[in-house]
Design a protein around this motif. Structure first.
Motif, PDB file in Angstrom:
ATOM      1  N   PHE A   1      36.118  54.460  31.622  1.00  0.00           N
ATOM      2  CA  PHE A   1      36.736  53.140  31.480  1.00  0.00           C
ATOM      3  C   PHE A   1      37.350  52.779  32.823  1.00  0.00           C
ATOM      4  O   PHE A   1      38.174  53.532  33.362  1.00  0.00           O
ATOM      5  N   ASN A   2      36.959  51.631  33.378  1.00  0.00           N
ATOM      6  CA  ASN A   2      37.483  51.137  34.656  1.00  0.00           C
ATOM      7  C   ASN A   2      38.242  49.835  34.425  1.00  0.00           C
ATOM      8  O   ASN A   2      37.781  48.970  33.653  1.00  0.00           O
ATOM      9  N   TYR A   3      39.371  49.691  35.107  1.00  0.00           N
ATOM     10  CA  TYR A   3      40.144  48.440  35.023  1.00  0.00           C
ATOM     11  C   TYR A   3      40.604  48.046  36.418  1.00  0.00           C
ATOM     12  O   TYR A   3      41.294  48.813  37.100  1.00  0.00           O
ATOM     13  N   ASP A   4      40.194  46.836  36.839  1.00  0.00           N
ATOM     14  CA  ASP A   4      40.586  46.323  38.157  1.00  0.00           C
ATOM     15  C   ASP A   4      42.025  45.813  38.115  1.00  0.00           C
ATOM     16  O   ASP A   4      42.358  44.922  37.314  1.00  0.00           O
ATOM     17  N   MET A   5      42.850  46.371  39.000  1.00  0.00           N
ATOM     18  CA  MET A   5      44.245  45.943  39.055  1.00  0.00           C
ATOM     19  C   MET A   5      44.398  44.598  39.746  1.00  0.00           C
ATOM     20  O   MET A   5      45.338  43.849  39.454  1.00  0.00           O
ATOM     21  N   ASN A   6      43.495  44.295  40.678  1.00  0.00           N
ATOM     22  CA  ASN A   6      43.574  42.989  41.338  1.00  0.00           C
ATOM     23  C   ASN A   6      42.611  42.008  40.683  1.00  0.00           C
ATOM     24  O   ASN A   6      41.714  42.398  39.922  1.00  0.00           O
ATOM     25  N   GLU A   7      42.785  40.722  40.973  1.00  0.00           N
ATOM     26  CA  GLU A   7      41.991  39.679  40.317  1.00  0.00           C
ATOM     27  C   GLU A   7      40.600  39.574  40.932  1.00  0.00           C
ATOM     28  O   GLU A   7      40.382  39.926  42.101  1.00  0.00           O
ATOM     29  N   LEU A   8      39.678  39.096  40.124  1.00  0.00           N
ATOM     30  CA  LEU A   8      38.286  38.960  40.557  1.00  0.00           C
ATOM     31  C   LEU A   8      38.138  37.901  41.651  1.00  0.00           C
ATOM     32  O   LEU A   8      37.415  38.125  42.638  1.00  0.00           O
ATOM     33  N   PHE A   9      38.819  36.783  41.503  1.00  0.00           N
ATOM     34  CA  PHE A   9      38.723  35.681  42.469  1.00  0.00           C
ATOM     35  C   PHE A   9      39.961  35.645  43.360  1.00  0.00           C
ATOM     36  O   PHE A   9      41.040  36.109  42.983  1.00  0.00           O
ATOM     37  N   THR A  10      39.770  35.074  44.543  1.00  0.00           N
ATOM     38  CA  THR A  10      40.890  34.883  45.457  1.00  0.00           C
ATOM     39  C   THR A  10      41.925  33.976  44.798  1.00  0.00           C
ATOM     40  O   THR A  10      41.586  32.989  44.122  1.00  0.00           O
ATOM     41  N   GLU A  11      43.195  34.299  45.026  1.00  0.00           N
ATOM     42  CA  GLU A  11      44.277  33.544  44.392  1.00  0.00           C
ATOM     43  C   GLU A  11      44.191  32.056  44.745  1.00  0.00           C
ATOM     44  O   GLU A  11      44.085  31.673  45.913  1.00  0.00           O
ATOM     45  N   GLY A  12      44.228  31.223  43.696  1.00  0.00           N
ATOM     46  CA  GLY A  12      44.174  29.779  43.888  1.00  0.00           C
ATOM     47  C   GLY A  12      42.771  29.243  44.081  1.00  0.00           C
ATOM     48  O   GLY A  12      42.590  28.025  44.182  1.00  0.00           O
ATOM     49  N   LYS A  13      41.745  30.118  44.087  1.00  0.00           N
ATOM     50  CA  LYS A  13      40.367  29.671  44.324  1.00  0.00           C
ATOM     51  C   LYS A  13      39.464  29.921  43.121  1.00  0.00           C
ATOM     52  O   LYS A  13      38.248  29.747  43.216  1.00  0.00           O
ATOM     53  N   GLY A  14      40.061  30.280  41.999  1.00  0.00           N
ATOM     54  CA  GLY A  14      39.273  30.528  40.799  1.00  0.00           C
ATOM     55  C   GLY A  14      40.182  30.966  39.672  1.00  0.00           C
ATOM     56  O   GLY A  14      41.408  31.135  39.866  1.00  0.00           O
ATOM     57  N   PRO A  15      39.647  31.115  38.488  1.00  0.00           N
ATOM     58  CA  PRO A  15      40.483  31.544  37.359  1.00  0.00           C
ATOM     59  C   PRO A  15      41.047  32.943  37.595  1.00  0.00           C
ATOM     60  O   PRO A  15      40.454  33.777  38.281  1.00  0.00           O
ATOM     61  N   LYS A  16      42.213  33.205  37.012  1.00  0.00           N
ATOM     62  CA  LYS A  16      42.860  34.503  37.168  1.00  0.00           C
ATOM     63  C   LYS A  16      42.271  35.487  36.155  1.00  0.00           C
ATOM     64  O   LYS A  16      42.655  35.493  34.982  1.00  0.00           O
TER      65      LYS A  16
END
Length: 357
Positions: A332-347
């Motif tokens: 099981f893997n979980y990304d701690m940071n967001e997929l998209f750059t902040e403010g440039k896509g959904p969180k």
């Protein structure tokens, strides 16, 4: 001990050795006729009484050094014993008599066999332990295969019917791992190494297109082809990663030795030797590719594939959980940071889970 006693002991030792050599060299026929051997040592005598051939064979099993050590100790203590003279009279002398019990050769042989068996068992146990818990580092390849999704503020996007809602079936996560298995101590091992992984986010709505606009990445439903039959729409992101996972094994071995692109003989890691194992570690990765693809039928099968960064974060990092029993492993893997750059896509925080083989 006086000089005279030392001299007597030395002569006695030599005489016993010569006497025994003489006895052991006597043919069987001679032994049947001779029942005694007398060795004169100065004023002393060493008397061997041999009644039959069996006694002679038994005599060979005595430890002469031990007998002489006993004699030396008794001489030091100035012991007094009884000896039987040739004429049958018993006389008390300032001498030493040593009585040696009969040697139980059968018991001795059994003890030797048991000792040998114990040594063999210990050697086999050490060998088994060495195979079960290999020291140093071993290398192998394995494959992660599962599904992936993402969460927004702890919720799945399908709860709010977002266009980027992911379809569970078909959103495959794939990872090719180059794993080093390093023994630390006791039940602890460390799995570490590089990998290449692919997120495949297959959207629930097959008409969704990913648009990289000036204000960021958006998701919109295609309206230019109202009569087209849309088959699939997805976003794929590939990363090069490095993973470190401390493992705790409760079985005789740590992790299974993979059959997938294996560098070692699979028999060294028999499934029956592997027990339950679990570990939690981390990973970090760098985006090496990303693209969107939409497939539709508009009088013929069409496929639009656009390579772009879509304002995706170049780096990812997160936590990895591994567990397994015998030949089966789960991750099981979980990304701690967001997929998209902040403010440039959904969180969105991506995650994946599946089986390792």
């Amino acid at each position: 001990m006086t000089t005279q006693n030392k001299s007597i002991t030395t002569k006695l030792f030599r005489s016993v050795v010569v006497g025994l050599m003489f006895i052991m060299s006597i043919p069987a026929t001679a032994q049947e006729q001779t029942d005694s051997l007398i060795i004169n040592v100065g004023k002393s005598k060493i008397i061997f009484l041999v009644r039959d051939k069996q006694d002679l064979e038994t005599l060979k099993n005595y430890d002469l050094n031990a007998i002489l050590n006993q004699l030396s100790l008794k001489l030091e203590n100035d012991s007094t014993g009884l000896v039987k003279e040739e004429n049958g009279q018993v006389t008390s002398l300032s001498d030493t008599t040593i009585v040696v019990d009969e040697v139980d050769t059968a018991a001795s042989d059994i003890e030797d066999e048991e000792y040998s068996d114990n040594l063999n068992e210990e050697e086999e146990e050490d060998a088994d332990t060495h195979e079960a818990r290999p020291k140093g580092t071993r290398h192998f390849f394995n494959l992660d295969l599962g599904t992936n999704n993402y969460m927004q503020d702890g919720k799945f996007p399908d709860e709010t019917d977002e266009l980027y809602t992911v379809r569970p079936f078909g959103s495959w996560y794939v990872g090719i791992n180059s794993v080093n298995n390093t023994y630390i101590g006791g039940p602890f091992y460390l799995e570490w190494g590089p990998s290449v992984t692919w997120y495949n986010f297959k959207f629930q709505n097959d008409r969704v297109r990913v648009i990289d606009g000036p204000d960021g990445t958006t998701f919109a439903e295609d309206t230019d082809l109202p009569d087209a039959d849309f088959k699939k729409s997805k976003l794929t992101v590939a990363y090069a990663n490095f993973t470190v996972v401390p493992m705790l094994s409760f079985g005789e071995a740590t992790r299974k030795k993979r059959a997938f692109w294996d560098w070692y003989d699979k028999k060294d890691w028999d499934d029956e030797q592997r027990g339950f194992r679990i570990g939690v570690g981390g990973y970090a990765g760098y985006r090496i590719a990303s693209y969107s693809k939409i497939v539709y039928d508009d009088g013929g099968k069409e496929k639009d594939k656009d390579k772009d960064n879509y304002n995706l974060n170049n780096f990812r990092y997160g936590l990895r959980l591994q567990m397994g029993y015998r030949g089966t492993d789960l991750f099981f893997n979980y990304d701690m940071n967001e997929l998209f750059t902040e403010g440039k896509g959904p969180k969105l925080n991506a995650f994946s889970f599946g089986i390792t083989f």
